[in-house]
Design a protein around this motif. Structure first.
Motif, mmCIF file in Angstrom:
data_model
loop_
_atom_site.group_PDB
_atom_site.id
_atom_site.type_symbol
_atom_site.label_atom_id
_atom_site.label_comp_id
_atom_site.label_asym_id
_atom_site.label_seq_id
_atom_site.Cartn_x
_atom_site.Cartn_y
_atom_site.Cartn_z
ATOM 1 N N THR A 145 0.807 -1.227 0.000
ATOM 2 C CA THR A 145 0.000 0.000 0.000
ATOM 3 C C THR A 145 0.835 1.269 0.000
ATOM 4 O O THR A 145 0.304 2.352 -0.244
ATOM 5 C CB THR A 145 -0.940 0.002 1.220
ATOM 6 N N ASP A 146 2.135 1.174 0.278
ATOM 7 C CA ASP A 146 2.973 2.362 0.153
ATOM 8 C C ASP A 146 3.265 2.690 -1.307
ATOM 9 O O ASP A 146 3.563 3.832 -1.640
ATOM 10 C CB ASP A 146 4.306 2.150 0.891
ATOM 11 N N ALA A 147 3.183 1.663 -2.173
ATOM 12 C CA ALA A 147 3.553 1.845 -3.579
ATOM 13 C C ALA A 147 2.362 1.789 -4.524
ATOM 14 O O ALA A 147 2.474 2.192 -5.685
ATOM 15 C CB ALA A 147 4.569 0.778 -3.989
ATOM 16 N N ALA A 148 1.241 1.286 -4.076
ATOM 17 C CA ALA A 148 0.076 1.143 -4.953
ATOM 18 C C ALA A 148 -1.171 1.157 -4.082
ATOM 19 O O ALA A 148 -1.114 0.930 -2.876
ATOM 20 C CB ALA A 148 0.156 -0.151 -5.757
ATOM 21 N N ARG A 149 -2.299 1.407 -4.707
ATOM 22 C CA ARG A 149 -3.548 1.404 -3.939
ATOM 23 C C ARG A 149 -4.738 1.251 -4.867
ATOM 24 O O ARG A 149 -4.650 1.524 -6.072
ATOM 25 C CB ARG A 149 -3.685 2.693 -3.129
ATOM 26 N N VAL A 150 -5.833 0.806 -4.283
ATOM 27 C CA VAL A 150 -7.112 0.796 -5.005
ATOM 28 C C VAL A 150 -7.672 2.209 -4.919
ATOM 29 O O VAL A 150 -7.964 2.717 -3.836
ATOM 30 C CB VAL A 150 -8.092 -0.217 -4.387
ATOM 31 N N LEU A 151 -7.807 2.862 -6.071
ATOM 32 C CA LEU A 151 -8.279 4.240 -6.094
ATOM 33 C C LEU A 151 -9.796 4.343 -6.053
ATOM 34 O O LEU A 151 -10.353 5.255 -5.433
ATOM 35 C CB LEU A 151 -7.764 4.945 -7.355
ATOM 36 N N PHE A 152 -10.465 3.381 -6.720
ATOM 37 C CA PHE A 152 -11.918 3.511 -6.839
ATOM 38 C C PHE A 152 -12.494 2.195 -7.336
ATOM 39 O O PHE A 152 -11.813 1.408 -8.005
ATOM 40 C CB PHE A 152 -12.269 4.632 -7.825
ATOM 41 N N LYS A 153 -13.765 1.971 -6.977
ATOM 42 C CA LYS A 153 -14.528 0.842 -7.501
ATOM 43 C C LYS A 153 -15.907 1.351 -7.895
ATOM 44 O O LYS A 153 -16.509 2.143 -7.167
ATOM 45 C CB LYS A 153 -14.670 -0.265 -6.451
ATOM 46 N N ALA A 197 -4.791 10.331 -8.568
ATOM 47 C CA ALA A 197 -3.512 9.898 -9.135
ATOM 48 C C ALA A 197 -3.384 10.531 -10.515
ATOM 49 O O ALA A 197 -4.390 10.801 -11.177
ATOM 50 C CB ALA A 197 -3.438 8.376 -9.245
ATOM 51 N N ILE A 198 -2.145 10.763 -10.940
ATOM 52 C CA ILE A 198 -1.920 11.398 -12.234
ATOM 53 C C ILE A 198 -0.571 10.942 -12.768
ATOM 54 O O ILE A 198 0.320 10.540 -11.993
ATOM 55 C CB ILE A 198 -2.001 12.941 -12.101
ATOM 56 N N VAL A 199 -0.407 10.992 -14.100
ATOM 57 C CA VAL A 199 0.847 10.571 -14.724
ATOM 58 C C VAL A 199 2.011 11.381 -14.161
ATOM 59 O O VAL A 199 1.812 12.540 -13.768
ATOM 60 C CB VAL A 199 0.766 10.759 -16.254
ATOM 61 N N PRO A 200 3.165 10.749 -14.066
ATOM 62 C CA PRO A 200 3.553 9.454 -14.626
ATOM 63 C C PRO A 200 3.141 8.222 -13.818
ATOM 64 O O PRO A 200 3.439 7.102 -14.226
ATOM 65 C CB PRO A 200 5.079 9.557 -14.690
ATOM 66 N N ASP A 201 2.504 8.400 -12.653
ATOM 67 C CA ASP A 201 1.983 7.234 -11.947
ATOM 68 C C ASP A 201 0.991 6.488 -12.836
ATOM 69 O O ASP A 201 0.355 7.079 -13.715
ATOM 70 C CB ASP A 201 1.316 7.646 -10.639
ATOM 71 N N ILE A 252 -0.588 2.877 -9.323
ATOM 72 C CA ILE A 252 0.707 2.263 -9.030
ATOM 73 C C ILE A 252 1.779 3.332 -9.197
ATOM 74 O O ILE A 252 1.806 4.047 -10.209
ATOM 75 C CB ILE A 252 0.998 1.074 -9.975
ATOM 76 N N ALA A 253 2.645 3.459 -8.221
ATOM 77 C CA ALA A 253 3.687 4.479 -8.272
ATOM 78 C C ALA A 253 4.623 4.235 -9.453
ATOM 79 O O ALA A 253 5.060 3.106 -9.697
ATOM 80 C CB ALA A 253 4.489 4.484 -6.970
#
Length: 1020
Positions: A850-858, A938-942, A971-972
């Motif tokens: 969870t420090d490097a990636a996360r579920v943003l939305f469902k 979240a936004i690019v480049p992520d 994802i980072a």
């Protein structure tokens, strides 16, 4: 008062032949009255016997009785049947013909032969021979090659000698071929040279998607003779009962085929059963829902069909037809491009086995068709949902209520009702496209177990005759026509062309038998094509009522041959089956996903078919919506493996500093990619680059993927495995994701030499090669090559100059092949363990936690807009929050902040081929208002990745569609992008026109774990 006189030919009969029961109805559509219905077990091997018996029962049990004249009063008999699809599912060689496939493809698709992605047993039964010959079209209608009649004559000689009587002709971009008529011309030659054979043109069967259309055409050809015999027997049964009306067969979109058309296109009947039930439900509740089926104020409704074992749920749109799945579907392990009804199923029915617990469970196992033998209410010993329903309400008058009296306490009855209600509410919510309540219609024999109220339902309707809704749907089925074409917008606007295509669809529906005044356009879609100037794909669907006044459409039913079957010659038996023409392959054995270990020896990873499948899944997810589906590339690489090629992957650190790392990729429109399958252009570009550019004399010792996202994620391995190269592929790439341009790569970020991407070469596979020996900048190289690409069929292979091993180590995004493998393994495990609802969280763990990636939305996609700018598809996807979990999950929402509570409101995902950002939409947002920084999730480049909540697969931006349930992951990005201002400049918000937003990391990048490091030496 006696009823008003009715005109002749006003009644309709619908018969649905299922694997368990054959259901029939006799109805008067003018009054909506069901005159008779009948349900009987399907026991006879010949469906026509059950059809005849059912129709006889309808006449004898009708309230009108002797007043009905079969010859004068019945307007049509419509049959829904599973017989044709069962022939495929059961692998019945007695009902399936061997098929020869004739591809008009020129130099393309040679590495992906027909039936390449079929189950081996079915392929062995059906595929008898194939040949790849000259022909095929470009996306703009230009010729790949002209049809060579002499070449086809030679192929026909082989077909005759093999005794094959069914032939499929499939041409590249044949669905848009209205001028050259290549498939039709080739078919004429085949019919002349192979007398008596069946010839199927792929364009008559399905639309764009070369492999999938071919698969559908082959299956269609394989069951043609069996289908003709069955339909003749249907017609014979009807004639023998004194009826002269036409006999129709239902297809999977809720409309009908004439007997003649069904005999030519039996594959269109696959999966028609669920659609019949939904259409029947719509008929039964006329006047009980807001508006009516034909009215402008009609509303969507959810149909819940509860049988003995499963509950099937679908969304009936305001146009009266079911919402469709995505473009691809699968039957018996064969991938096809038929859009089928979007049906969700759970293990809940009248025969579901009930266990008191604690906690109480209902299903998913069931006594099924043995309900009347095993259920307690019928004298059996197994507690079922039907028993519990009768115990709760003895007035249901099912079986003997005394046998279940007192079997459940009041608390247990309440718990049973709560479990059933929860299951139904969850699956109903899955089908909805907004939080608004919708009417729910209950049909099927198991509907007795359902409650009278459901959360999320504006009303719950249990119509009379619901137990035969499928037969009613067959009886009232209508006529449809679809036009799926690509047109030029250079001289006409998209709206003008759309109007013309709508007229074409209406005319096509009328030609199919619809009454002109009843025809309406029920679906229309406009899709600009990437990288193709002034080209747009249009999909339009028209539907209307059958015109019973016409006589030109019933000749199949009233012909002398049909009316007098004794004059109909018997078809000769199939000749013995000689050995089929198939390349030797090594079919993989099933693997245990939970214990599988990749083969890694001496720091080299040897890719297996299992590895390849997982990497392919991961590549599409890492494509962040773009990059194109890896499926065709995966099939090609799998063929190389089966032919004996060795695919090797090595760590970046193990490449010598003086090594030379080459790169190759595909570029162009995904729409072209699904038709014009790769030939030798990828290797041709490599060969020509080194041949013509003196500065590239240092040929590669290793290969690397340009981008891990999408189809290009496999190209490094594909090139490396080719016989011409036989090189290992580096576990890494130049993006760590997918980006739309080649200047958005990490070598350009480091800017140690510029331009990095010249000299370079592109090849189109048709003999055209462009070499750019020098460019002023990587931006110039990109723009110039893109301009050439549009004149080269909008799809090319590109070769880039090699870099040194030392340079690669500085620039590479490491271990991305490993990352794709781990993501794909997570999806495969989730399916294996039936826990797809948790796959997103598993992917997060594989990407560093969870420090490097996360579920943003469902949630559910509730809006998609697309426009074309400078060759790229720009757009915006709107997702509304909601619970997308498994509707059959035994655990229920406890209100502790699960998906339903956490993901509220809406987000939008702007995209330029790939997803740019995930941005929360404020409740007070106004059209045209700039996004606020605080709303950026979240936004690019992520990486912003959307996956299908029902199967864990990636959802590409071309596949975004209304109502699709998705999970959005963040994802980072690699620190190769985020570690410098230049990386943010080239790959961040401002590179996509979002100057008003700043990049803020969603987390801390964690370098993907190397498969080689983990498993080295683990396999012998």
């Amino acid at each position: 008062m006696p009823p008003p006189p009715t005109k002749p030919h006003h009644l309709r009969i619908g018969v649905d032949v299922g694997g368990t029961n054959t259901d029939g109805v006799l109805l008067d559509p003018s009054t909506g009255q069901i005159l008779a219905w009948h349900k009987t077990p399907t026991t006879a091997p010949d469906p026509s016997e059950g059809i005849a018996a059912t129709i006889r029962s309808l006449f004898t049990s009708s309230s009108s009785g002797n007043d009905i004249s079969p010859g004068d009063d019945v307007a049509s008999v419509t049959v829904g049947t599973t017989a044709f699809v069962n022939a495929v599912v059961e692998r019945d060689a007695a009902r399936l013909e061997r098929v020869a496939v004739l591809r008009l493809c020129g130099p393309f698709s040679k590495h992906v032969p027909p039936c390449v992605d079929w189950p081996a047993d079915l392929r062995g039964i059906v595929l008898g021979y194939y040949a790849l010959v000259q022909g095929g079209l470009e996306v703009d209608g230009g010729l790949i090659g002209e049809v060579d009649e002499g070449e086809i004559v030679g192929v026909c000689k082989e077909i005759r000698e093999r005794g094959i009587r069914a032939v499929v002709v499939n041409g590249v971009f044949s669905p848009i071929d209205a001028v050259e008529r290549q498939e039709e011309r080739a078919a004429e030659v085949v019919r002349r040279e192979v007398p008596g054979c069946e010839v199927v043109c792929s364009k008559e069967v399905a639309n764009l998607g070369f492999l999938e259309r071919e698969n559908a055409a082959i299956l269609n050809a394989a069951i043609l003779r069996y289908a003709r015999r069955m339909i003749r027997s249907f017609q014979k049964s009807v004639r023998e009962l004194g009826m002269t009306c036409p006999v129709f067969v239902t297809q999977n979109d809720g409309t009908i085929l004439s007997g003649d058309m069904a005999a030519r296109l039996p594959i269109r009947t696959f999966s028609s059963g669920p659609t019949n039930s939904m259409r029947g439900a719509a008929f039964l509740i006329q006047g009980q829902s807001q508006g009516d089926e034909e009215g402008s104020d009609a509303e969507a409704m959810i149909v819940v069909d509860i049988g003995g074992t499963t509950t099937d749920v679908g969304l009936l749109l305001p146009n009266g037809f079911p919402r469709q799945q995505a473009a691809y579907s699968e039957f018996a392990g064969v991938r096809m491009n038929f859009s089928c009804p979007d049906i969700k199923s759970i293990g809940l029915g009248g025969g579901s086995i009930v266990r008191k617990g604690p906690p109480m469970t209902v299903g998913p196992d069931s006594v099924g068709y043995r309900l009347t033998e095993e259920s307690i209410v019928f004298g059996g010993k197994t507690l079922t949902a039907t028993d519990c329903a009768v115990c709760a309400d003895p007035s249901l008058n099912i079986g003997n209520p005394e046998l279940v009296k007192g079997m459940l306490t009041e608390q247990e009855v309440a718990e049973f009702k709560a479990v059933v209600q929860s299951k139904l509410e969850r699956i109903v919510d899955t089908m909805k496209t907004s939080p608004a309540d919708l009417p729910v219609v209950l049909v099927g024999g198991g509907a007795i177990i359902a409650p009278a109220q459901l959360k999320g339902a504006s009303k719950v309707l249990k119509p009379r005759w619901s137990q035969v809704a499928n037969a009613i749907g067959a009886a009232i089925a209508r006529v449809s026509a679809v036009v799926d074409t690509i047109r030029s917008t250079e001289k006409s606007t998209a709206q003008q062309l759309l109007a013309e295509i709508c007229e074409d669809a209406v005319e096509k529906a009328v030609a199919a038998g619809a009454a002109r005044g009843s025809v309406k356009i029920v679906e229309k879609e406009t899709i600009p094509l990437q990288y193709i100037a002034n080209k747009t794909r249009f999909i339009v669907r028209a539907v209307g009522d059958f015109d019973f006044s016409r006589t030109d459409l019933t000749s199949d039913a009233a012909s002398t041959a049909t009316l007098q079957p004794d004059l109909e010659p018997e078809e000769p038996p199939s000749p013995p089956r000689p050995a089929t023409q198939t390349a030797p392959t090594r079919e993989p054995r099933d693997v245990d996903i939970l214990t599988y270990r990749p083969t890694v020896r001496n720091r080299v990873w040897y890719i297996s078919e299992t590895d390849l499948a997982w990497i392919s899944t991961g590549c599409y997810i890492l494509g962040t919506g773009g990059g194109g589906s890896p499926y065709p590339c995966m099939i090609l690489l799998r063929q190389l493996l089966r032919a004996g090629a060795v695919v090797r992957v090595v760590r970046p650190a193990d490449v010598p500093d003086d090594g030379a790392v080459g790169c190759g990729c595909g570029a162009g429109s995904p729409t072209v990619g699904i038709e014009k399958l790769q030939g030798d252009e990828m290797m041709e570009a490599q060969t020509e680059l080194y041949k013509l550019c003196p500065g590239t004399s240092n040929k590669p010792t290793h290969m690397i993927a340009l981008e891990i996202g999408g189809g290009n994620g496999l190209q490094g391995m594909t090139l490396g495995a080719s016989r011409n190269m036989d090189l290992p592929c580096v576990d890494g790439d130049w993006m760590g994701r997918a980006y739309p341009t080649k200047w958005q790569t990490t070598p350009v970020v480091f800017n140690e030499r510029s331009p990095i991407w010249s000299p370079s070469c592109i090849a189109d596979g048709s003999g055209n090669v462009v070499v750019m020996t020098k460019g002023a900048s990587d931006h110039h190289v990109e723009r110039i090559m893109r301009a050439a690409l549009s004149e080269m069929g909008s799809q090319v292979a590109a070769a880039d100059p090699p870099v040194t091993g030392a340079e690669m180590k500085r620039w590479v995004v490491e271990n991305t092949v490993s990352q794709a493998w781990r993501i794909g393994r997570a999806v495969a495990r989730a399916r294996w363990e039936n826990r797809v609802d948790g796959v997103a969280e598993t992917i997060v763990e594989e990407c560093g936690g969870t420090d490097a990636a996360r579920v943003l939305f469902k949630g559910k996609i509730v809006g998609v807009e697309r426009i074309l700018r400078r060759g790229y598809v720009y757009g915006e996807c709107i997702i509304e929050g909601g619970d997308v979990g498994d509707p059959d999950a035994r655990s229920r929402d406890d209100g502790s902040g699960g998906a339903t509570g956490q993901f509220r409101g809406r987000i939008k995902i702007p995209f330029k081929n790939e997803n740019i950002a995930a941005i929360r939409v404020p409740d007070d947002a106004r059209d045209g208002e700039l996004e606020r920084q605080d709303d950026v999730l979240a936004i690019v480049p992520d990486l912003i990745c959307a996956i299908d909540a029902q199967n864990g697969e990636a959802v590409g931006t071309p596949e975004y569609r209304y109502g699709l349930l998705v999970i959005v992951l963040g994802i980072a990005a690699s620190d190769k992008w985020t570690g410098s201002p230049r990386g943010i400049e080239l790959g961040g918000p401002k590179a996509f026109g979002f100057e008003h937003l700043e990049y803020q990391p969603l987390g801390r990048f964690v370098k993907p774990a190397s498969v080689i490091d983990e498993f080295d030496g683990a396999s012998l």
